[in-house]
Write an enzyme that holds these catalytic residues in place. Structure first.
Site, short mmCIF file in Angstrom:
data_model
loop_
_atom_site.label_atom_id
_atom_site.label_comp_id
_atom_site.label_asym_id
_atom_site.label_seq_id
_atom_site.Cartn_x
_atom_site.Cartn_y
_atom_site.Cartn_z
N ASP A 8 39.75 32.87 43.63
CA ASP A 8 38.81 32.05 43.69
C ASP A 8 39.19 30.22 43.76
O ASP A 8 39.96 30.01 43.28
CB ASP A 8 37.67 32.63 42.57
CG ASP A 8 37.15 33.67 42.46
OD1 ASP A 8 36.56 33.90 43.47
OD2 ASP A 8 37.49 34.42 41.96
N ASP A 19 46.47 32.92 43.59
CA ASP A 19 44.97 33.31 42.94
C ASP A 19 44.09 33.83 43.61
O ASP A 19 45.01 33.18 44.95
CB ASP A 19 44.95 32.02 42.01
CG ASP A 19 43.46 31.71 41.91
OD1 ASP A 19 43.36 32.55 40.73
OD2 ASP A 19 42.68 30.94 41.96
N LYS A 58 46.80 35.66 33.16
CA LYS A 58 46.69 37.37 34.41
C LYS A 58 48.09 36.40 34.45
O LYS A 58 48.12 34.86 35.75
CB LYS A 58 45.60 36.20 35.63
CG LYS A 58 45.36 35.01 35.43
CD LYS A 58 44.69 34.76 36.87
CE LYS A 58 44.43 33.11 37.19
NZ LYS A 58 43.89 33.01 38.34
N ASP A 101 44.32 27.26 42.29
CA ASP A 101 43.67 25.47 42.18
C ASP A 101 43.71 25.42 40.95
O ASP A 101 42.51 24.67 40.67
CB ASP A 101 42.90 25.90 42.81
CG ASP A 101 41.70 26.82 41.81
OD1 ASP A 101 40.28 26.80 42.18
OD2 ASP A 101 42.35 27.91 41.73
N GLU A 122 35.70 27.49 28.44
CA GLU A 122 37.09 27.59 29.39
C GLU A 122 37.75 25.86 30.01
O GLU A 122 38.36 25.57 30.10
CB GLU A 122 36.25 28.14 30.31
CG GLU A 122 37.98 28.03 31.93
CD GLU A 122 37.33 28.97 32.50
OE1 GLU A 122 37.79 29.08 33.73
OE2 GLU A 122 36.04 29.40 33.05
N SER A 148 43.89 37.51 40.02
CA SER A 148 43.08 37.08 39.77
C SER A 148 41.91 37.68 38.41
O SER A 148 41.96 38.65 37.96
CB SER A 148 41.61 37.52 40.35
OG SER A 148 40.74 36.79 40.65
N ALA A 149 41.37 37.04 37.68
CA ALA A 149 40.55 36.97 36.21
C ALA A 149 39.05 37.55 36.92
O ALA A 149 38.45 38.01 35.70
CB ALA A 149 40.57 35.52 34.94
N GLY A 150 38.96 38.11 38.24
CA GLY A 150 37.75 38.50 38.76
C GLY A 150 37.71 40.04 38.74
O GLY A 150 38.02 40.49 38.01
#
Length: 359
Positions: A89, A87, A249, A288, A131, A199-201
């Site tokens: 972030d 991951d 993800k 995380d 979330e 990442s979901a970013g």
């Protein structure tokens, strides 16, 4: 999630555990003396951790025997069978930055349009409680996460996001990699072990963070995240492929992968064939959040070591405030991950772990 078979123990470094586990068996103990989880791992974790102990980098291992078996199996198979899934972030990056909460790759973005920045912040305020709400069924939560990401991406396009705004946002951002990340990447690159950063970013922002904060690229790293499409003027016009959010993800999204580039260039151009990673059936997973364990979904792995990062305290108004049910979080993480690194622990513990996996 596997059951916890032994009491939690706190260790300054998980590598101490591994070195002990691969040494010769200890002498037979007095049968009336309780057997610890592993020799010399450290003191028992108290029922309620003090703020000073929470600030001390450490690790928690719930089942040392299971971890030893996994390490031995991955080590025997060799680096050619290993891949790392991470991951971004809060895993590769620090939770804390210059005395306050660090920014995420999504949160650091400033479009240069205050109206649209405010609209995206409003979406966060609405959807983030959803979330993190454990009572919402996953199918319903996945639908709402898809909705949130879709609205956010729409605002980025409508608000006229540019490549220059991304560069400036990263330059001004409160974001930093954990200590030891470069050392980890260099170790893995030298052994041709691929690293998939899920990442979901936004992939374009993550790549810019790599460029500005690490000042170099790594040939073995690929970003699996939402990728932007820019026109000739450098304005965002679309997103490529399916939306990747916090609940999907995983390795089914490998078609979104692209190498970390030395310069902006064309991040949506052709990429190397990365199907060979599916033949690497041993996995070191870094995350995380317990949901990050799903990043290896879609991969038929033989052995997986999951290392989790749990930040247990946050500083507010010059005092340490207890997160919601810290002890439950620690128990849940310890049941889910093979190793849990506490707070903003440096990545050097993971470097020592991969050194044991690939001596």
């Amino acid at each position: 999630m596997r059951p916890m078979t032994s009491p939690l123990l706190l260790s300054p470094s998980p590598c101490r555990l591994l070195r002990r586990l691969f040494s010769r068996a200890p002498r037979r103990r007095n049968p009336t003396t309780p057997r610890p989880l592993a020799p010399n791992l450290g003191r028992r974790l108290p029922a309620s951790m003090s703020s000073s102990s929470a600030r001390t980098p450490g690790s928690v291992v719930a089942d040392a025997d299971a971890l030893a078996r996994k390490v031995a199996a991955i080590r025997a198979a060799g680096p050619a069978k290993l891949q790392v899934i991470a991951d971004f972030d809060g895993t590769l990056t620090r939770y804390w930055y210059d005395g306050s909460r660090g920014q995420s790759s999504h949160g650091l973005l400033r479009q240069g349009n205050e109206e649209f920045d405010a609209k995206r912040e409003a979406l966060f305020e609405h959807y983030h409680p959803i979330e993190i709400n454990p009572d919402i069924p996953l199918p319903e939560k996945a639908r709402l996460m898809e909705e949130w990401w879709g609205k956010t991406h729409g605002l980025l396009i409508e608000g006229g996001l540019t490549q220059e705004a991304i560069k400036k946002s990263v330059a001004d951002a409160a974001i930093a990699f954990r200590d030891g990340v470069v050392e980890l990447f260099e170790f893995l690159e030298a052994r041709d072990i691929p690293v998939l950063v899920f990442s979901a970013g936004l992939a374009d922002i993550i790549e810019e963070v790599f460029r500005q904060k690490l000042h170099r690229s790594f040939k073995n790293i690929k970003i699996v995240s939402n990728r932007m499409v820019f026109n000739e003027e450098g304005c965002l016009v679309a997103f490529k492929g399916k939306t990747i959010h916090v609940l999907n993800k995983n390795e089914h999204s490998l078609d979104m992968a692209a190498p970390v580039h030395d310069s902006l260039g064309d991040p949506n151009g052709s990429i190397d064939d990365y199907s060979l990673v599916k033949k690497r059936t041993n996995v070191l997973l870094l995350g995380d959040h317990i949901g990050d364990l799903g990043m290896s979904d879609g991969l038929n792995y033989e052995n997986r070591i999951a290392a989790g990062f749990l930040f247990m305290h946050q500083l507010t108004s010059n005092r340490f405030c207890r997160n919601t049910n810290i002890e439950k979080s620690l128990k849940d993480y310890s049941e889910a991950f093979d190793i849990v690194y506490l707070n903003d622990a440096p990545m050097r513990g993971v470097v020592e772990l991969v050194s044991d996996l690939c001596p």
